[in-house]
Scaffold this motif. Sequence first.
Motif, PDB file in Angstrom:
ATOM      1  N   ALA A   4      53.351  31.721  43.241  1.00 57.96           N
ATOM      2  CA  ALA A   4      52.754  31.134  44.513  1.00 57.96           C
ATOM      3  C   ALA A   4      52.647  32.282  45.973  1.00 57.96           C
ATOM      4  O   ALA A   4      51.710  32.422  46.050  1.00 57.96           O
ATOM      5  CB  ALA A   4      53.422  29.875  44.808  1.00 57.96           C
ATOM      6  N   GLU A   5      53.647  32.711  46.119  1.00 60.09           N
ATOM      7  CA  GLU A   5      53.147  33.630  47.188  1.00 60.09           C
ATOM      8  C   GLU A   5      52.493  34.947  46.783  1.00 60.09           C
ATOM      9  O   GLU A   5      51.687  35.235  47.528  1.00 60.09           O
ATOM     10  CB  GLU A   5      54.998  34.179  47.551  1.00 60.09           C
ATOM     11  CG  GLU A   5      55.947  33.249  48.195  1.00 60.09           C
ATOM     12  CD  GLU A   5      56.411  32.377  47.238  1.00 60.09           C
ATOM     13  OE1 GLU A   5      56.406  32.483  45.822  1.00 60.09           O
ATOM     14  OE2 GLU A   5      56.675  30.976  47.548  1.00 60.09           O
ATOM     15  N   ARG A   6      52.686  35.299  45.611  1.00 61.76           N
ATOM     16  CA  ARG A   6      51.667  36.517  45.272  1.00 61.76           C
ATOM     17  C   ARG A   6      50.299  36.075  45.210  1.00 61.76           C
ATOM     18  O   ARG A   6      49.594  36.863  45.668  1.00 61.76           O
ATOM     19  CB  ARG A   6      52.267  37.104  43.846  1.00 61.76           C
ATOM     20  CG  ARG A   6      51.402  38.034  43.387  1.00 61.76           C
ATOM     21  CD  ARG A   6      51.416  39.507  44.166  1.00 61.76           C
ATOM     22  NE  ARG A   6      51.064  40.521  43.653  1.00 61.76           N
ATOM     23  CZ  ARG A   6      50.802  41.732  44.186  1.00 61.76           C
ATOM     24  NH1 ARG A   6      50.780  41.830  45.262  1.00 61.76           N
ATOM     25  NH2 ARG A   6      50.203  42.802  43.452  1.00 61.76           N
ATOM     26  N   LEU A   7      50.320  34.840  44.652  1.00 65.54           N
ATOM     27  CA  LEU A   7      48.741  34.418  44.838  1.00 65.54           C
ATOM     28  C   LEU A   7      48.154  34.272  46.106  1.00 65.54           C
ATOM     29  O   LEU A   7      47.079  34.675  46.329  1.00 65.54           O
ATOM     30  CB  LEU A   7      48.649  32.941  44.286  1.00 65.54           C
ATOM     31  CG  LEU A   7      47.245  32.368  44.173  1.00 65.54           C
ATOM     32  CD1 LEU A   7      46.329  33.073  43.313  1.00 65.54           C
ATOM     33  CD2 LEU A   7      47.537  30.717  43.676  1.00 65.54           C
ATOM     34  N   ARG A   8      49.119  33.870  47.125  1.00 70.24           N
ATOM     35  CA  ARG A   8      48.499  34.000  48.442  1.00 70.24           C
ATOM     36  C   ARG A   8      48.283  35.050  49.018  1.00 70.24           C
ATOM     37  O   ARG A   8      47.191  35.305  49.823  1.00 70.24           O
ATOM     38  CB  ARG A   8      49.566  32.788  49.390  1.00 70.24           C
ATOM     39  CG  ARG A   8      49.609  31.507  48.958  1.00 70.24           C
ATOM     40  CD  ARG A   8      50.513  30.654  50.037  1.00 70.24           C
ATOM     41  NE  ARG A   8      50.738  29.445  49.644  1.00 70.24           N
ATOM     42  CZ  ARG A   8      51.716  28.921  48.887  1.00 70.24           C
ATOM     43  NH1 ARG A   8      52.619  29.792  48.369  1.00 70.24           N
ATOM     44  NH2 ARG A   8      51.626  27.707  48.558  1.00 70.24           N
ATOM     45  N   GLU A   9      48.959  36.253  48.695  1.00 67.09           N
ATOM     46  CA  GLU A   9      48.738  37.326  48.887  1.00 67.09           C
ATOM     47  C   GLU A   9      47.766  38.108  48.443  1.00 67.09           C
ATOM     48  O   GLU A   9      46.957  38.915  49.281  1.00 67.09           O
ATOM     49  CB  GLU A   9      49.987  38.229  48.575  1.00 67.09           C
ATOM     50  CG  GLU A   9      49.974  39.815  48.877  1.00 67.09           C
ATOM     51  CD  GLU A   9      51.369  40.566  48.406  1.00 67.09           C
ATOM     52  OE1 GLU A   9      51.210  41.847  48.316  1.00 67.09           O
ATOM     53  OE2 GLU A   9      52.262  39.857  47.734  1.00 67.09           O
ATOM     54  N   ILE A  10      47.287  37.848  47.306  1.00 69.67           N
ATOM     55  CA  ILE A  10      46.079  38.511  46.760  1.00 69.67           C
ATOM     56  C   ILE A  10      44.539  37.921  46.548  1.00 69.67           C
ATOM     57  O   ILE A  10      43.611  38.524  46.244  1.00 69.67           O
ATOM     58  CB  ILE A  10      46.611  39.196  45.242  1.00 69.67           C
ATOM     59  CG1 ILE A  10      46.487  37.777  44.377  1.00 69.67           C
ATOM     60  CG2 ILE A  10      47.628  39.868  45.353  1.00 69.67           C
ATOM     61  CD1 ILE A  10      47.145  38.381  42.793  1.00 69.67           C
ATOM     62  N   ALA A  11      44.628  36.667  46.908  1.00 70.34           N
ATOM     63  CA  ALA A  11      43.795  35.644  46.613  1.00 70.34           C
ATOM     64  C   ALA A  11      43.301  34.959  47.977  1.00 70.34           C
ATOM     65  O   ALA A  11      44.070  33.910  48.174  1.00 70.34           O
ATOM     66  CB  ALA A  11      43.778  34.589  45.315  1.00 70.34           C
ATOM     67  N   PHE A  12      42.498  35.146  48.811  1.00 71.65           N
ATOM     68  CA  PHE A  12      42.098  34.472  50.095  1.00 71.65           C
ATOM     69  C   PHE A  12      41.662  33.136  49.842  1.00 71.65           C
ATOM     70  O   PHE A  12      41.997  32.201  50.581  1.00 71.65           O
ATOM     71  CB  PHE A  12      41.336  35.361  51.046  1.00 71.65           C
ATOM     72  CG  PHE A  12      39.514  35.331  50.343  1.00 71.65           C
ATOM     73  CD1 PHE A  12      38.957  34.451  50.473  1.00 71.65           C
ATOM     74  CD2 PHE A  12      39.420  36.362  49.344  1.00 71.65           C
ATOM     75  CE1 PHE A  12      37.396  34.719  49.981  1.00 71.65           C
ATOM     76  CE2 PHE A  12      38.113  36.497  48.895  1.00 71.65           C
ATOM     77  CZ  PHE A  12      37.142  35.621  49.105  1.00 71.65           C
ATOM     78  N   TRP A  13      40.948  33.082  48.578  1.00 73.54           N
ATOM     79  CA  TRP A  13      40.446  31.640  48.278  1.00 73.54           C
ATOM     80  C   TRP A  13      41.620  30.567  48.113  1.00 73.54           C
ATOM     81  O   TRP A  13      41.197  29.486  48.146  1.00 73.54           O
ATOM     82  CB  TRP A  13      39.356  31.602  47.100  1.00 73.54           C
ATOM     83  CG  TRP A  13      40.171  32.522  46.133  1.00 73.54           C
ATOM     84  CD1 TRP A  13      39.824  33.832  45.763  1.00 73.54           C
ATOM     85  CD2 TRP A  13      40.961  31.957  44.917  1.00 73.54           C
ATOM     86  NE1 TRP A  13      40.506  34.161  44.519  1.00 73.54           N
ATOM     87  CE2 TRP A  13      41.302  33.225  44.223  1.00 73.54           C
ATOM     88  CE3 TRP A  13      41.435  30.865  44.589  1.00 73.54           C
ATOM     89  CZ2 TRP A  13      41.912  32.887  42.870  1.00 73.54           C
ATOM     90  CZ3 TRP A  13      42.234  30.670  43.651  1.00 73.54           C
ATOM     91  CH2 TRP A  13      42.491  31.785  42.682  1.00 73.54           C
TER      92      TRP A  13
END
Length: 224
Positions: A4-13
Amino acid sequence: MITAERLREIAFWSAELTPEEIERARRGITEKSFAKGAYICHKGDKLDAWTGVISGLVRLGTVSQKGKSVTLAGMRAGIWFGEGSVLKKEPRQYDLVALRDVKLAMMGSATFFWLFENSAGFNRFLVKQFNERIGQFIALVEFDRSLDATGKVARNIAWLCNPVLVPKADNNLDITQEEIGLISGVSRQAVNGALQVLENKKLLRVGHGGITILDLEALSRYEE
Protein backbone atom coordinates in the motif's frame (compact mmCIF):
# COMPACT_ATOMS: atom_id res chain seq x y z
CA MET A 1 1.65 -7.24 -6.12
CA ILE A 2 2.98 -4.14 -4.36
CA THR A 3 2.52 -2.68 -0.88
CA ALA A 4 0.00 0.00 0.00
CA GLU A 5 2.90 2.36 0.74
CA ARG A 6 4.38 1.71 -2.69
CA LEU A 7 1.00 2.37 -4.31
CA ARG A 8 0.75 5.76 -2.61
CA GLU A 9 4.29 6.54 -3.74
CA ILE A 10 3.81 5.77 -7.45
CA ALA A 11 0.09 6.51 -8.01
CA PHE A 12 -1.15 9.99 -7.11
CA TRP A 13 -4.73 8.91 -7.91
CA SER A 14 -4.67 6.45 -5.00
CA ALA A 15 -5.40 9.40 -2.69
CA GLU A 16 -8.97 9.18 -4.02
CA LEU A 17 -9.41 5.56 -2.89
CA THR A 18 -10.90 4.03 0.24
CA PRO A 19 -8.83 1.54 2.29
CA GLU A 20 -10.66 -1.39 0.65
CA GLU A 21 -9.99 0.03 -2.81
CA ILE A 22 -6.32 0.59 -2.01
CA GLU A 23 -6.01 -3.04 -0.95
CA ARG A 24 -7.65 -4.20 -4.18
CA ALA A 25 -5.51 -1.89 -6.32
CA ARG A 26 -2.15 -2.80 -4.77
CA ARG A 27 -2.85 -6.54 -5.17
CA GLY A 28 -3.48 -6.05 -8.88
CA ILE A 29 -0.27 -4.14 -9.73
CA THR A 30 3.14 -5.51 -10.67
CA GLU A 31 6.28 -3.65 -11.69
CA LYS A 32 8.26 -4.33 -14.86
CA SER A 33 11.51 -2.87 -16.25
CA PHE A 34 12.51 -2.14 -19.86
CA ALA A 35 15.93 -1.18 -21.20
CA LYS A 36 16.54 1.95 -23.25
CA GLY A 37 15.35 1.46 -26.84
CA ALA A 38 13.10 -1.50 -26.01
CA TYR A 39 9.58 -1.74 -27.39
CA ILE A 40 7.08 -2.01 -24.55
CA CYS A 41 4.46 -2.90 -27.14
CA HIS A 42 3.92 -2.59 -30.89
CA LYS A 43 0.86 -1.20 -32.60
CA GLY A 44 -1.66 -4.04 -32.78
CA ASP A 45 -0.43 -5.78 -29.61
CA LYS A 46 -2.90 -6.60 -26.85
CA LEU A 47 -1.38 -4.97 -23.77
CA ASP A 48 -4.01 -5.94 -21.23
CA ALA A 49 -2.89 -3.64 -18.43
CA TRP A 50 -3.35 -0.06 -17.33
CA THR A 51 0.12 1.41 -17.10
CA GLY A 52 1.96 3.96 -14.98
CA VAL A 53 5.48 5.27 -15.54
CA ILE A 54 7.46 4.90 -12.31
CA SER A 55 10.78 6.08 -13.75
CA GLY A 56 12.22 6.89 -17.16
CA LEU A 57 10.63 8.28 -20.30
CA VAL A 58 8.30 6.56 -22.79
CA ARG A 59 7.47 7.60 -26.35
CA LEU A 60 3.94 6.92 -27.57
CA GLY A 61 3.85 7.05 -31.36
CA THR A 62 2.95 5.39 -34.62
CA VAL A 63 3.99 5.20 -38.26
CA SER A 64 1.76 6.67 -40.98
CA GLN A 65 0.80 4.79 -44.14
CA LYS A 66 3.49 6.79 -45.94
CA GLY A 67 6.12 5.58 -43.48
CA LYS A 68 6.38 8.81 -41.47
CA SER A 69 7.09 8.39 -37.77
CA VAL A 70 4.55 10.36 -35.73
CA THR A 71 4.93 11.04 -32.00
CA LEU A 72 1.63 11.25 -30.14
CA ALA A 73 2.95 11.95 -26.66
CA GLY A 74 5.85 11.62 -24.28
CA MET A 75 5.18 9.87 -20.96
CA ARG A 76 7.34 10.79 -17.95
CA ALA A 77 7.38 9.41 -14.43
CA GLY A 78 4.02 9.91 -12.71
CA ILE A 79 1.86 9.55 -15.82
CA TRP A 80 -0.70 6.73 -16.11
CA PHE A 81 -2.06 5.82 -19.54
CA GLY A 82 -3.84 3.22 -21.66
CA GLU A 83 -7.20 3.34 -19.91
CA GLY A 84 -9.05 3.72 -23.23
CA SER A 85 -7.57 0.55 -24.69
CA VAL A 86 -8.27 -1.40 -21.50
CA LEU A 87 -11.88 -0.20 -21.33
CA LYS A 88 -12.50 -1.04 -24.99
CA LYS A 89 -10.58 -4.33 -24.71
CA GLU A 90 -8.83 -3.54 -27.98
CA PRO A 91 -5.25 -3.84 -29.31
CA ARG A 92 -3.04 -0.79 -28.87
CA GLN A 93 -3.24 1.74 -31.70
CA TYR A 94 0.32 2.93 -31.13
CA ASP A 95 3.88 1.83 -30.37
CA LEU A 96 5.38 2.31 -26.92
CA VAL A 97 9.16 2.72 -26.81
CA ALA A 98 11.46 3.24 -23.81
CA LEU A 99 13.58 6.34 -24.52
CA ARG A 100 15.74 5.50 -21.50
CA ASP A 101 15.70 2.70 -18.94
CA VAL A 102 12.10 2.54 -17.75
CA LYS A 103 10.20 1.01 -14.85
CA LEU A 104 6.45 0.62 -15.27
CA ALA A 105 3.56 -0.24 -12.97
CA MET A 106 1.12 -2.61 -14.67
CA MET A 107 -2.43 -2.95 -13.32
CA GLY A 108 -4.26 -6.03 -14.58
CA SER A 109 -7.57 -5.48 -16.36
CA ALA A 110 -9.57 -7.39 -13.72
CA THR A 111 -8.42 -4.95 -11.03
CA PHE A 112 -8.95 -1.97 -13.31
CA PHE A 113 -12.55 -2.99 -14.06
CA TRP A 114 -13.26 -3.68 -10.40
CA LEU A 115 -12.20 -0.14 -9.53
CA PHE A 116 -14.09 1.23 -12.51
CA GLU A 117 -17.27 -0.49 -11.36
CA ASN A 118 -16.94 0.12 -7.60
CA SER A 119 -14.88 3.25 -6.87
CA ALA A 120 -16.35 6.74 -7.14
CA GLY A 121 -12.92 8.26 -6.51
CA PHE A 122 -11.30 6.23 -9.27
CA ASN A 123 -14.02 7.28 -11.71
CA ARG A 124 -13.59 10.95 -10.83
CA PHE A 125 -9.92 10.56 -11.65
CA LEU A 126 -10.66 8.82 -14.97
CA VAL A 127 -13.07 11.59 -16.05
CA LYS A 128 -10.39 14.25 -15.41
CA GLN A 129 -7.81 12.12 -17.19
CA PHE A 130 -9.99 11.56 -20.25
CA ASN A 131 -10.89 15.24 -20.47
CA GLU A 132 -7.25 16.29 -20.35
CA ARG A 133 -6.21 13.67 -22.92
CA ILE A 134 -8.93 14.76 -25.37
CA GLY A 135 -7.72 18.34 -25.17
CA GLN A 136 -4.14 17.16 -25.61
CA PHE A 137 -4.82 15.21 -28.79
CA ILE A 138 -7.07 17.88 -30.31
CA ALA A 139 -4.19 20.30 -29.81
CA LEU A 140 -1.81 17.76 -31.36
CA VAL A 141 -3.80 17.66 -34.58
CA GLU A 142 -3.96 21.45 -34.69
CA PHE A 143 -0.35 22.33 -33.92
CA ASP A 144 1.28 19.54 -35.94
CA ARG A 145 0.10 21.39 -39.06
CA SER A 146 0.65 24.96 -37.96
CA LEU A 147 3.48 25.31 -35.43
CA ASP A 148 7.17 25.64 -36.24
CA ALA A 149 9.87 23.64 -34.43
CA THR A 150 9.99 26.06 -31.50
CA GLY A 151 6.24 25.80 -31.00
CA LYS A 152 6.35 22.00 -31.10
CA VAL A 153 9.17 21.88 -28.57
CA ALA A 154 7.37 24.33 -26.27
CA ARG A 155 4.07 22.43 -26.36
CA ASN A 156 5.65 19.02 -25.81
CA ILE A 157 7.71 20.22 -22.86
CA ALA A 158 4.55 21.73 -21.37
CA TRP A 159 2.67 18.44 -21.80
CA LEU A 160 5.32 16.58 -19.82
CA CYS A 161 4.60 18.94 -16.92
CA ASN A 162 0.79 18.91 -17.23
CA PRO A 163 -0.51 19.50 -13.68
CA VAL A 164 -3.55 17.24 -14.24
CA LEU A 165 -1.64 14.28 -15.67
CA VAL A 166 1.45 14.73 -13.44
CA PRO A 167 0.28 16.69 -10.37
CA LYS A 168 3.39 15.90 -8.31
CA ALA A 169 5.82 17.13 -10.96
CA ASP A 170 8.00 20.11 -10.09
CA ASN A 171 9.44 22.74 -12.45
CA ASN A 172 12.65 20.78 -13.07
CA LEU A 173 12.48 18.39 -16.02
CA ASP A 174 15.20 15.74 -16.33
CA ILE A 175 15.42 15.35 -20.10
CA THR A 176 18.04 15.53 -22.86
CA GLN A 177 17.83 17.46 -26.12
CA GLU A 178 17.80 14.16 -27.99
CA GLU A 179 14.76 13.02 -25.99
CA ILE A 180 12.98 16.34 -26.56
CA GLY A 181 13.55 15.86 -30.29
CA LEU A 182 12.15 12.34 -30.23
CA ILE A 183 8.91 13.33 -28.48
CA SER A 184 8.54 16.58 -30.49
CA GLY A 185 9.28 15.12 -33.92
CA VAL A 186 12.07 17.59 -34.73
CA SER A 187 15.85 17.29 -35.12
CA ARG A 188 18.28 17.75 -32.26
CA GLN A 189 19.67 20.84 -34.01
CA ALA A 190 16.17 22.30 -34.16
CA VAL A 191 15.66 21.51 -30.47
CA ASN A 192 18.84 23.39 -29.59
CA GLY A 193 17.65 26.46 -31.49
CA ALA A 194 14.15 26.22 -30.01
CA LEU A 195 15.47 26.03 -26.46
CA GLN A 196 17.58 29.13 -27.03
CA VAL A 197 14.51 31.03 -28.24
CA LEU A 198 12.40 29.85 -25.30
CA GLU A 199 15.16 30.67 -22.83
CA ASN A 200 15.53 34.18 -24.29
CA LYS A 201 11.78 34.64 -23.80
CA LYS A 202 12.26 33.59 -20.15
CA LEU A 203 9.86 30.65 -20.50
CA LEU A 204 12.44 28.10 -19.37
CA ARG A 205 16.07 27.78 -18.32
CA VAL A 206 18.46 25.22 -19.80
CA GLY A 207 20.82 23.55 -17.35
CA HIS A 208 23.08 20.54 -17.10
CA GLY A 209 20.99 17.39 -17.53
CA GLY A 210 17.64 19.08 -18.03
CA ILE A 211 15.56 22.24 -18.06
CA THR A 212 13.65 24.33 -15.52
CA ILE A 213 10.18 25.55 -16.45
CA LEU A 214 9.70 29.25 -15.68
CA ASP A 215 6.28 29.84 -17.28
CA LEU A 216 4.28 26.65 -17.88
CA GLU A 217 1.16 28.47 -19.02
CA ALA A 218 3.03 30.41 -21.71
CA LEU A 219 4.76 27.24 -22.92
CA SER A 220 1.47 25.37 -23.21
CA ARG A 221 -0.02 28.21 -25.28
CA TYR A 222 3.06 29.06 -27.34
CA GLU A 223 2.17 30.59 -30.74
CA GLU A 224 -1.54 30.45 -29.96
